[in-house]
Design a protein around this motif. Structure first.
Motif, short mmCIF file in Angstrom:
data_model
loop_
_atom_site.label_atom_id
_atom_site.label_comp_id
_atom_site.label_asym_id
_atom_site.label_seq_id
_atom_site.Cartn_x
_atom_site.Cartn_y
_atom_site.Cartn_z
N ASN A 16 0.76 -1.15 0.03
CA ASN A 16 0.01 0.07 0.03
C ASN A 16 0.74 1.21 -0.06
N ALA A 20 0.86 4.24 -2.71
CA ALA A 20 0.82 5.64 -2.43
C ALA A 20 2.01 6.51 -3.06
N LYS A 23 1.63 6.39 -7.94
CA LYS A 23 0.20 6.35 -8.10
C LYS A 23 -0.16 5.90 -9.50
N SER A 26 -0.45 2.12 -9.31
CA SER A 26 -1.22 1.47 -8.15
C SER A 26 -2.22 0.54 -8.66
N THR A 29 -6.43 -0.38 -3.62
CA THR A 29 -6.03 -0.97 -2.30
C THR A 29 -5.96 -2.24 -1.95
#
Length: 96
Positions: A16, A20, A23, A26, A29
């Motif tokens: 995670n 962050a 990005k 990513s 979550t």
């Protein structure tokens, strides 16, 4: 068993954190957490195979608890989680 759990949790946190920081790759979550957990488990196991125990092993024999080893597992798990999340995110971004 504590070391494995530590690696998995640290991997999820690392995944995670990597999401962050990076990005653009990513995985969200859930994806970051799952990639981090797998990477954390692999990173922690790699440290165990390489024999990263050091002086903590002597203390663990006397007390039954090795804080140094748990810290090493957390670090290895966190780094493994970030690395696997970045690799999977990079591959996913290239495929899209």
């Amino acid at each position: 068993m504590e070391q494995l759990i530590t690696s998995l949790i640290a991997g999820a946190v690392g995944g995670n954190a990597g999401g962050a920081i990076f990005k653009n790759i990513s995985l969200g979550t859930l994806g970051n957490s799952l990639a981090g957990i797998v990477g954390g488990g692999l990173g922690g196991q790699l440290l165990s195979v390489l024999g990263a125990g050091g002086m903590g092993d002597a203390v663990a024999g006397a007390t039954g608890f090795d804080i140094g080893s748990l810290v090493q597992q957390a670090a290895g798990g966190g780094v493994g989680g970030v690395i696997l999340m970045v690799v999977v995110g990079f591959i996913k971004s290239r495929m899209s």
